[in-house]
Write a protein that holds these residues in place. Structure first.
Motif, PDB file in Angstrom:
ATOM      1  N   LYS A 200     -54.105 -18.195  18.208  1.00 49.61           N
ATOM      2  CA  LYS A 200     -55.368 -18.940  18.217  1.00 49.61           C
ATOM      3  C   LYS A 200     -55.116 -20.440  18.138  1.00 49.61           C
ATOM      4  N   HIS A 201     -54.091 -20.823  17.377  1.00 53.54           N
ATOM      5  CA  HIS A 201     -53.764 -22.243  17.238  1.00 53.54           C
ATOM      6  C   HIS A 201     -52.907 -22.758  18.396  1.00 53.54           C
ATOM      7  N   GLY A 202     -52.493 -21.865  19.268  1.00 54.35           N
ATOM      8  CA  GLY A 202     -51.682 -22.282  20.403  1.00 54.35           C
ATOM      9  C   GLY A 202     -50.254 -22.622  20.035  1.00 54.35           C
ATOM     10  N   TYR A 203     -49.774 -22.081  18.916  1.00 54.45           N
ATOM     11  CA  TYR A 203     -48.413 -22.374  18.477  1.00 54.45           C
ATOM     12  C   TYR A 203     -47.427 -21.404  19.132  1.00 54.45           C
ATOM     13  N   PRO A 204     -46.279 -21.875  19.572  1.00 59.51           N
ATOM     14  CA  PRO A 204     -45.260 -20.960  20.104  1.00 59.51           C
ATOM     15  C   PRO A 204     -44.661 -20.131  18.975  1.00 59.51           C
ATOM     16  N   ARG A 205     -44.405 -18.868  19.231  1.00 59.31           N
ATOM     17  CA  ARG A 205     -43.811 -18.004  18.206  1.00 59.31           C
ATOM     18  C   ARG A 205     -42.731 -17.130  18.810  1.00 59.31           C
ATOM     19  N   ALA A 206     -41.792 -16.760  17.977  1.00 61.43           N
ATOM     20  CA  ALA A 206     -40.758 -15.828  18.403  1.00 61.43           C
ATOM     21  C   ALA A 206     -41.409 -14.475  18.687  1.00 61.43           C
ATOM     22  N   PRO A 207     -41.045 -13.809  19.767  1.00 58.87           N
ATOM     23  CA  PRO A 207     -41.700 -12.540  20.113  1.00 58.87           C
ATOM     24  C   PRO A 207     -41.383 -11.410  19.140  1.00 58.87           C
ATOM     25  N   GLN A 208     -40.257 -11.521  18.426  1.00 62.93           N
ATOM     26  CA  GLN A 208     -39.838 -10.464  17.510  1.00 62.93           C
ATOM     27  C   GLN A 208     -39.892 -10.972  16.073  1.00 62.93           C
ATOM     28  N   PRO A 209     -40.614 -10.293  15.161  1.00 64.62           N
ATOM     29  CA  PRO A 209     -40.572 -10.701  13.757  1.00 64.62           C
ATOM     30  C   PRO A 209     -39.239 -10.318  13.126  1.00 64.62           C
ATOM     31  N   ILE A 210     -38.908 -10.958  12.019  1.00 64.83           N
ATOM     32  CA  ILE A 210     -37.754 -10.555  11.228  1.00 64.83           C
ATOM     33  C   ILE A 210     -38.244  -9.507  10.235  1.00 64.83           C
ATOM     34  N   ARG A 211     -37.728  -8.299  10.374  1.00 67.86           N
ATOM     35  CA  ARG A 211     -38.197  -7.211   9.527  1.00 67.86           C
ATOM     36  C   ARG A 211     -37.632  -7.315   8.106  1.00 67.86           C
ATOM     37  N   LYS A 212     -38.408  -6.821   7.159  1.00 72.03           N
ATOM     38  CA  LYS A 212     -38.015  -6.863   5.753  1.00 72.03           C
ATOM     39  C   LYS A 212     -37.150  -5.648   5.432  1.00 72.03           C
ATOM     40  N   TYR A 213     -35.910  -5.925   5.017  1.00 67.58           N
ATOM     41  CA  TYR A 213     -34.991  -4.865   4.641  1.00 67.58           C
ATOM     42  C   TYR A 213     -34.324  -5.208   3.314  1.00 67.58           C
ATOM     43  N   LYS A 214     -34.061  -4.206   2.527  1.00 69.38           N
ATOM     44  CA  LYS A 214     -33.390  -4.426   1.239  1.00 69.38           C
ATOM     45  C   LYS A 214     -31.997  -5.000   1.436  1.00 69.38           C
ATOM     46  N   ILE A 215     -31.351  -4.673   2.543  1.00 68.45           N
ATOM     47  CA  ILE A 215     -30.007  -5.203   2.767  1.00 68.45           C
ATOM     48  C   ILE A 215     -30.022  -6.726   2.896  1.00 68.45           C
ATOM     49  N   HIS A 216     -31.130  -7.306   3.379  1.00 72.79           N
ATOM     50  CA  HIS A 216     -31.245  -8.764   3.389  1.00 72.79           C
ATOM     51  C   HIS A 216     -31.348  -9.293   1.961  1.00 72.79           C
ATOM     52  N   THR A 217     -32.139  -8.607   1.131  1.00 69.06           N
ATOM     53  CA  THR A 217     -32.354  -9.049  -0.247  1.00 69.06           C
ATOM     54  C   THR A 217     -31.052  -9.076  -1.026  1.00 69.06           C
ATOM     55  N   ASN A 218     -30.189  -8.096  -0.808  1.00 68.42           N
ATOM     56  CA  ASN A 218     -28.950  -7.972  -1.573  1.00 68.42           C
ATOM     57  C   ASN A 218     -27.763  -8.687  -0.941  1.00 68.42           C
ATOM     58  N   ALA A 219     -27.940  -9.222   0.264  1.00 66.21           N
ATOM     59  CA  ALA A 219     -26.804  -9.763   1.010  1.00 66.21           C
ATOM     60  C   ALA A 219     -26.150 -10.953   0.317  1.00 66.21           C
ATOM     61  N   ALA A 220     -26.950 -11.852  -0.236  1.00 67.68           N
ATOM     62  CA  ALA A 220     -26.375 -13.041  -0.872  1.00 67.68           C
ATOM     63  C   ALA A 220     -25.477 -12.651  -2.041  1.00 67.68           C
ATOM     64  N   GLU A 221     -25.951 -11.747  -2.882  1.00 68.40           N
ATOM     65  CA  GLU A 221     -25.160 -11.322  -4.042  1.00 68.40           C
ATOM     66  C   GLU A 221     -23.854 -10.656  -3.608  1.00 68.40           C
ATOM     67  N   LYS A 222     -23.922  -9.903  -2.511  1.00 69.63           N
ATOM     68  CA  LYS A 222     -22.733  -9.187  -2.035  1.00 69.63           C
ATOM     69  C   LYS A 222     -21.828 -10.048  -1.159  1.00 69.63           C
ATOM     70  N   GLY A 223     -22.261 -11.254  -0.857  1.00 70.70           N
ATOM     71  CA  GLY A 223     -21.442 -12.130  -0.028  1.00 70.70           C
ATOM     72  C   GLY A 223     -21.345 -11.666   1.411  1.00 70.70           C
ATOM     73  N   LEU A 224     -22.478 -11.246   1.975  1.00 77.75           N
ATOM     74  CA  LEU A 224     -22.513 -10.749   3.342  1.00 77.75           C
ATOM     75  C   LEU A 224     -23.508 -11.535   4.177  1.00 77.75           C
TER      76      LEU A 224
END
Length: 254
Positions: A200-224
């Motif tokens: 509606k605002h005419g803003y360009p957007r990436a066609p694919q969202p970044i999905r929410k996964y627990k592996i993303h949440t834990n990645a920093a702690e695991k060094g990945l």
């Protein structure tokens, strides 16, 4: 007279490495996650520089919290496909790095807040005064493209619009919105709403969202980073999200 956007593009092409700023006035939208993982997939697919040593891709942080640097510091150095650094208040560091002939791409994690001047009129720079504002101004002066993350929730709408209309567009900086942390288990309703608001605002957007996964949440702690997740269907989809984001960002004209 050349428009701000055309002038910015002309200046960018004459100033060395491409600088992508991951920026939003809203905290908690996943700027550090996007910075680290985008740098990982871009670095994995970028040819070595002329010296064949240091990576031509750099993830940089101007966020005083240092989330991106703390994360990257936990990853085994031999497994990193990018270099990383923190400016630590040195606002001359990134302009110098942009001119380094061995560097091709710099992806910058911005603070999860802005030193906003609430009394600034729409014709004035709203960033106010303070260390974060000064760091952002120095970065935005050399930024070629901006990546604006937003979560699929109503509270991200106003900060996203503010970031675009008050900070990026007056500087002529091309931008791309990426919807982050979409939980497919909740269905499509929130994703459809946020996409409709963006369109509606005419803003360009990436066609694919970044999905929410627990592996993303834990990645920093695991060094990945996303390119190093243990093989699984989820890991494959997570990696796919960031490869698609990399392609979308590279499609933004500068």
């Amino acid at each position: 007279m050349m428009s701000a956007a055309l002038q910015h593009a002309a200046d960018a092409q004459a100033r060395g490495a491409i600088v992508d700023a991951v920026i939003s006035q809203k905290g908690g939208v996943g700027k550090s996650t996007i910075t680290v993982n985008l740098a990982a997939v871009v670095g994995e697919n970028t040819r070595p520089n002329a010296e064949g040593e240091d990576s031509p891709v750099v993830a940089a942080g101007i966020d005083p919290q240092g989330s991106m640097e703390k994360w990257a510091d936990r990853v085994a150095e031999e497994r990193l496909s990018f270099d990383y650094l923190s400016t630590q208040g040195n606002n001359d560091l990134l302009p110098k790095l942009k001119q380094d002939p061995l560097v091709r791409r710099i992806i910058v994690d911005c603070p999860g807040f802005m030193d906003v001047d609430p009394n600034a009129t729409r014709s004035k720079d709203p960033l106010g005064h303070g260390a974060a504002a000064d760091a952002l101004r120095a970065l935005l002066a050399i930024t070629d493209r901006a990546i604006v993350p937003m979560n699929p929730e109503w509270l991200t709408y106003d900060p996203t619009e503010y970031t675009i209309e008050r900070v990026l567009r007056p500087r002529g900086i091309p931008f791309l919105i990426v919807v982050n942390r979409w939980d497919a288990r909740d269905g499509d309703e929130d994703l459809l709403k946020v996409n409709a608001w963006i369109d509606k605002h005419g803003y360009p957007r990436a066609p694919q969202p970044i999905r929410k996964y627990k592996i993303h949440t834990n990645a920093a702690e695991k060094g990945l980073v996303v390119t190093q997740y243990q093989p699984s269907g989820t890991a494959l989809r997570a990696k796919e999200d960031f490869y698609k984001l990399a392609l979308a960002v590279d499609g933004v004209s500068i």
